[in-house]
Design an enzyme around this catalytic site. Structure first.
Site, PDB file in Angstrom:
ATOM      1  N   THR A 158       0.816  -1.259  -0.027  1.00 41.10           N
ATOM      2  CA  THR A 158       0.131   0.058  -0.039  1.00 41.10           C
ATOM      3  C   THR A 158       0.943   1.019  -0.020  1.00 41.10           C
ATOM      4  O   THR A 158       0.542   2.391  -0.483  1.00 41.10           O
ATOM      5  CB  THR A 158      -0.970   0.079   1.218  1.00 41.10           C
ATOM      6  OG1 THR A 158      -0.204   0.021   2.413  1.00 41.10           O
ATOM      7  CG2 THR A 158      -2.034  -1.251   0.976  1.00 41.10           C
ATOM      8  N   HIS A 198      -0.066 -16.263  -5.472  1.00 38.90           N
ATOM      9  CA  HIS A 198      -1.288 -16.016  -6.375  1.00 38.90           C
ATOM     10  C   HIS A 198      -0.547 -15.618  -7.699  1.00 38.90           C
ATOM     11  O   HIS A 198      -1.358 -14.782  -8.539  1.00 38.90           O
ATOM     12  CB  HIS A 198      -2.181 -15.028  -5.620  1.00 38.90           C
ATOM     13  CG  HIS A 198      -2.823 -15.418  -4.272  1.00 38.90           C
ATOM     14  ND1 HIS A 198      -3.197 -14.371  -3.568  1.00 38.90           N
ATOM     15  CD2 HIS A 198      -3.068 -16.707  -3.988  1.00 38.90           C
ATOM     16  CE1 HIS A 198      -3.959 -15.141  -2.488  1.00 38.90           C
ATOM     17  NE2 HIS A 198      -3.594 -16.531  -2.643  1.00 38.90           N
TER      18      HIS A 198
HETATM   19  P1  NAD Z   1      -5.882  -7.981   2.803  1.00 36.71           P
HETATM   20  O1  NAD Z   1      -6.432  -6.790   2.005  1.00 36.71           O
HETATM   21  O2  NAD Z   1      -6.816  -9.106   3.238  1.00 36.71           O
HETATM   22  O3  NAD Z   1      -5.045  -7.507   3.716  1.00 36.71           O
HETATM   23  C1  NAD Z   1      -3.950  -6.584   3.920  1.00 36.71           C
HETATM   24  C2  NAD Z   1      -3.871  -5.920   5.513  1.00 36.71           C
HETATM   25  O4  NAD Z   1      -2.790  -5.116   5.308  1.00 36.71           O
HETATM   26  C3  NAD Z   1      -4.917  -5.405   6.002  1.00 36.71           C
HETATM   27  O5  NAD Z   1      -5.363  -6.083   7.264  1.00 36.71           O
HETATM   28  C4  NAD Z   1      -4.481  -3.879   6.107  1.00 36.71           C
HETATM   29  O6  NAD Z   1      -4.907  -3.336   7.495  1.00 36.71           O
HETATM   30  C5  NAD Z   1      -3.160  -3.988   6.193  1.00 36.71           C
HETATM   31  N1  NAD Z   1      -2.255  -2.862   5.700  1.00 36.71           N
HETATM   32  C6  NAD Z   1      -2.483  -2.284   4.671  1.00 36.71           C
HETATM   33  N2  NAD Z   1      -1.467  -1.199   4.708  1.00 36.71           N
HETATM   34  C7  NAD Z   1      -0.521  -1.448   5.507  1.00 36.71           C
HETATM   35  C8  NAD Z   1       0.703  -0.814   5.944  1.00 36.71           C
HETATM   36  N3  NAD Z   1       1.157   0.057   5.333  1.00 36.71           N
HETATM   37  N4  NAD Z   1       1.149  -1.422   7.011  1.00 36.71           N
HETATM   38  C9  NAD Z   1       0.735  -2.368   7.736  1.00 36.71           C
HETATM   39  N5  NAD Z   1      -0.469  -3.002   7.476  1.00 36.71           N
HETATM   40  C10 NAD Z   1      -1.124  -2.521   6.137  1.00 36.71           C
HETATM   41  O7  NAD Z   1      -4.816  -8.486   1.852  1.00 36.71           O
HETATM   42  P2  NAD Z   1      -4.292 -10.208   1.782  1.00 36.71           P
HETATM   43  O8  NAD Z   1      -4.610 -10.736   2.978  1.00 36.71           O
HETATM   44  O9  NAD Z   1      -2.917  -9.892   1.113  1.00 36.71           O
HETATM   45  O10 NAD Z   1      -5.364 -10.625   0.589  1.00 36.71           O
HETATM   46  C11 NAD Z   1      -5.660 -10.080  -0.356  1.00 36.71           C
HETATM   47  C12 NAD Z   1      -5.682 -10.704  -1.754  1.00 36.71           C
HETATM   48  O11 NAD Z   1      -5.797  -9.792  -2.996  1.00 36.71           O
HETATM   49  C13 NAD Z   1      -4.282 -11.607  -2.065  1.00 36.71           C
HETATM   50  O12 NAD Z   1      -4.455 -12.642  -2.130  1.00 36.71           O
HETATM   51  C14 NAD Z   1      -3.477 -10.928  -3.017  1.00 36.71           C
HETATM   52  O13 NAD Z   1      -3.546 -11.839  -3.920  1.00 36.71           O
HETATM   53  C15 NAD Z   1      -4.667  -9.800  -3.714  1.00 36.71           C
HETATM   54  N6  NAD Z   1      -4.078  -8.419  -4.007  1.00 36.71           N
HETATM   55  C16 NAD Z   1      -2.521  -8.298  -4.388  1.00 36.71           C
HETATM   56  C17 NAD Z   1      -2.220  -6.736  -4.375  1.00 36.71           C
HETATM   57  C18 NAD Z   1      -0.724  -6.770  -4.840  1.00 36.71           C
HETATM   58  O14 NAD Z   1      -0.374  -7.627  -5.421  1.00 36.71           O
HETATM   59  N7  NAD Z   1      -0.167  -5.765  -4.439  1.00 36.71           N
HETATM   60  C19 NAD Z   1      -3.123  -5.892  -3.919  1.00 36.71           C
HETATM   61  C20 NAD Z   1      -4.428  -6.056  -3.497  1.00 36.71           C
HETATM   62  C21 NAD Z   1      -4.658  -7.345  -3.466  1.00 36.71           C
END
Ligand code: NAD
Ligand code: ZN
Length: 246
Positions: free
Chosen positions: A27, A120
């Site tokens: 993020t 993934h």
């Molecule tokens: P999730 O969205 O379920 O959880 C992300 C977690 O990270 C949340 O609990 C949030 O509070 C926390 N978070 C966000 N920014 C943060 C920071 N700067 N510091 C600390 N914590 C932080 O994500 P997930 O469990 O990875 O599952 C989502 C699915 O969607 C994954 O399986 C993935 O494949 C896909 N996805 C991938 C991407 C990517 O490749 N960057 C982005 C979005 C979704």
């Protein structure tokens, strides 16, 4: 000792660390996570694997999304959290990164590709669904955008799809096996930025804990597994890891 100092101690004492990363580590690179407002699935409905293979219109839509960058998964740069892990890898203490992300940012930050286990898949290139050969997005872009050619394999004619694991597609066997081996062999399993609600991925921290590793979780908000962790710390990954990984 503060939670941060405890995490620093766990990391400095560990000899074989596995980092397990979710959308939260990216993020700070400007890629929204899954659940937060503005997250990708709140803006568009996912195209399932079955829809992609059965329906030319869905394939067209999937490729339009891929080339418009609508999902926001590609074209970003790694952040301080990714670079802290790359430093641990360079010190020889990070045996692997198991990631749910598809953004290629661990590799871009300098973690050797053979140490990155992608559960993934990866959105930054494409593969043939029949023969498995790799295709670069750059080669597919112009024929699609200029001549509306939906990508097919230049070797076997099969359907070509970005290398992400779609909804409805089975988990990749090789990476799942590698992730299990790495989980069983580590002494510190470090979860970074995952809500740990998605299975089977969330099974790995439990497996680590059961096999005797220390389990530490760093996430902005509480997770499903905080109660079983040795240390659960709430905060921002980039600033915290920059401070504690020299
Ligand atoms: P999730 O969205 O379920 O959880 C992300 C977690 O990270 C949340 O609990 C949030 O509070 C926390 N978070 C966000 N920014 C943060 C920071 N700067 N510091 C600390 N914590 C932080 O994500 P997930 O469990 O990875 O599952 C989502 C699915 O969607 C994954 O399986 C993935 O494949 C896909 N996805 C991938 C991407 C990517 O490749 N960057 C982005 C979005 C979704
Ligand atoms: Zn092929």
């Amino acid at each position: 000792m503060s939670d941060r100092a405890q995490l620093a101690r766990l990391i400095s004492d560990a000899r074989r660390i596995v980092a397990f990363t979710g959308a939260g580590i990216s993020t700070e690179s400007g890629i929204p996570d899954f659940r937060s407002p503005g997250g990708v699935w709140s803006r568009m409905k996912p195209i399932t694997f079955q829809e992609f293979t059965a329906d030319p219109d869905k394939r067209h839509e999937a490729w339009s999304r891929a080339f418009s960058g609508k999902a926001g998964w590609t074209g970003r740069a790694p952040n301080a959290g990714h670079f802290a892990l790359a430093r641990l890898a360079a010190q020889g203490r990070l045996s692997s990164v198991i990631t749910q992300n598809v953004d290629n940012l661990h590799q871009d930050s300098g973690v050797p590709a053979e140490r990155v286990i992608e559960l993934h898949g990866n959105a930054s290139y494409a593969t043939c669904l029949d023969c498995g050969s790799r295709h670069e997005l750059e080669d597919l872009r112009a024929p699609f955008l200029e001549r509306d050619e939906i990508p097919t394999c230049r070797w076997c004619g099969g359907l070509v799809k970005t290398a992400v694991i779609s909804f409805g597609q089975s988990m990749p066997a090789g990476p799942m096996r590698a992730a299990e081996d790495e989980t069983l062999a580590c002494d510190l399993f470090l979860v970074l930025g995952s809500s740990l609600t998605v299975f089977p991925a969330a099974g790995f921290p439990l497996l680590a804990k059961r096999s005797g590793a220390t389990l530490a979780i760093l996430n902005r908000e509480p997770t499903e597994l905080d109660r079983v962790a040795d240390l659960a710390l709430q905060g921002e990954i980039g600033p915290i890891l920059s401070e504690i990984v020299p």
